[in-house]
Motif scaffolding. Structure first.
Motif, PDB file in Angstrom:
ATOM      1  N   GLN A 138       1.924   1.861  -3.493  1.00  0.00           N
ATOM      2  CA  GLN A 138       0.812   2.187  -4.382  1.00  0.00           C
ATOM      3  C   GLN A 138       0.608   3.754  -3.839  1.00  0.00           C
ATOM      4  O   GLN A 138       0.520   4.646  -4.987  1.00  0.00           O
ATOM      5  CB  GLN A 138      -0.462   1.285  -3.924  1.00  0.00           C
ATOM      6  CG  GLN A 138      -0.461   0.242  -4.324  1.00  0.00           C
ATOM      7  CD  GLN A 138      -1.538  -0.822  -4.008  1.00  0.00           C
ATOM      8  OE1 GLN A 138      -2.268  -0.607  -3.147  1.00  0.00           O
ATOM      9  NE2 GLN A 138      -1.904  -1.861  -4.861  1.00  0.00           N
ATOM     10  N   ILE A 174      -7.473   2.945  -0.130  1.00  0.00           N
ATOM     11  CA  ILE A 174      -6.370   1.936   0.048  1.00  0.00           C
ATOM     12  C   ILE A 174      -6.360   1.719   1.475  1.00  0.00           C
ATOM     13  O   ILE A 174      -6.067   0.448   2.171  1.00  0.00           O
ATOM     14  CB  ILE A 174      -5.030   2.373  -0.568  1.00  0.00           C
ATOM     15  CG1 ILE A 174      -4.846   2.375  -1.978  1.00  0.00           C
ATOM     16  CG2 ILE A 174      -3.745   1.637   0.314  1.00  0.00           C
ATOM     17  CD1 ILE A 174      -3.798   3.011  -2.529  1.00  0.00           C
ATOM     18  N   SER A 201      -1.540  -5.084  -6.052  1.00  0.00           N
ATOM     19  CA  SER A 201      -1.393  -5.696  -4.808  1.00  0.00           C
ATOM     20  C   SER A 201      -0.658  -6.954  -4.686  1.00  0.00           C
ATOM     21  O   SER A 201      -1.212  -8.106  -4.366  1.00  0.00           O
ATOM     22  CB  SER A 201      -2.679  -5.757  -4.005  1.00  0.00           C
ATOM     23  OG  SER A 201      -3.028  -4.403  -3.649  1.00  0.00           O
ATOM     24  N   SER A 245       0.775  -1.210   0.012  1.00  0.00           N
ATOM     25  CA  SER A 245       0.001   0.014  -0.297  1.00  0.00           C
ATOM     26  C   SER A 245       0.894   1.194   0.068  1.00  0.00           C
ATOM     27  O   SER A 245       0.483   2.351  -0.563  1.00  0.00           O
ATOM     28  CB  SER A 245      -0.779   0.110   1.225  1.00  0.00           C
ATOM     29  OG  SER A 245      -1.766  -1.027   1.117  1.00  0.00           O
TER      30      SER A 245
END
Length: 161
Positions: free
Chosen positions: A69, A137, A82, A66
């Motif tokens: 991301q 997220i 992921s 995360s």
């Protein structure tokens, strides 16, 4: 932060609470059954078959993915999938795992903080869109961490019985 980030502030509060609950659960576990699966054959994608160690690894690894991301969002890049990394063999006791989950959360928090500070200077519409993506997220992390904590506590109770 600011009124522009109140949703994120709420998510960060929930994130802090869910991590606190996870740490309490991990600290009550015993190394004796930390790596013990409730069944003989462990299936990689079935949480109910994982050991406490595997569950805790996944929680930290999700933080790590995360973070990457959120860094992608902040940099305007396409967000990577992921993909959770496999747990290294040396991460197999409570002490090392506690270090891992604390480090993974610290890195995630740093990325969130950096993104919001940098992007508050940018165009508001882009900032709001990216903020919304980050909140999604974080919601995924919170839901996973809450479910994982519940499962760890179930396993602790089962192994103590």
């Amino acid at each position: 932060m600011s009124s522009h980030t109140s949703g994120l502030d709420n998510a960060l509060e929930s994130l802090s609470r869910s991590r606190s609950d996870l740490l309490i659960a991990l600290e009550t576990a015993s190394d004796q059954y930390f790596n013990t699966s409730p069944v003989e054959e462990v299936t990689r994608d079935r949480l109910e078959y994982w050991s406490i160690c595997e569950i805790a690894w996944y929680v930290g690894a999700l933080d790590d993915v995360s973070r990457l991301q959120i860094n992608d969002i902040g940099a305007g890049r396409e967000v990577r999938p992921s993909e959770i990394s496999r747990r290294p063999e040396h991460v197999s006791n409570i002490g090392v795992m506690l270090v891992w989950v604390n480090q993974s959360r610290a890195a995630l928090s740093s990325s969130i903080s950096r993104m919001t500070k940098n992007q508050l200077q940018e165009e508001q519409l882009l900032f709001k869109e990216n903020l919304s993506r980050c909140e999604m997220i974080l919601s995924k992390i919170i839901a996973n961490e809450t479910m994982s904590t519940r499962r760890i506590l179930e396993l602790i109770e089962m192994f103590r019985s």
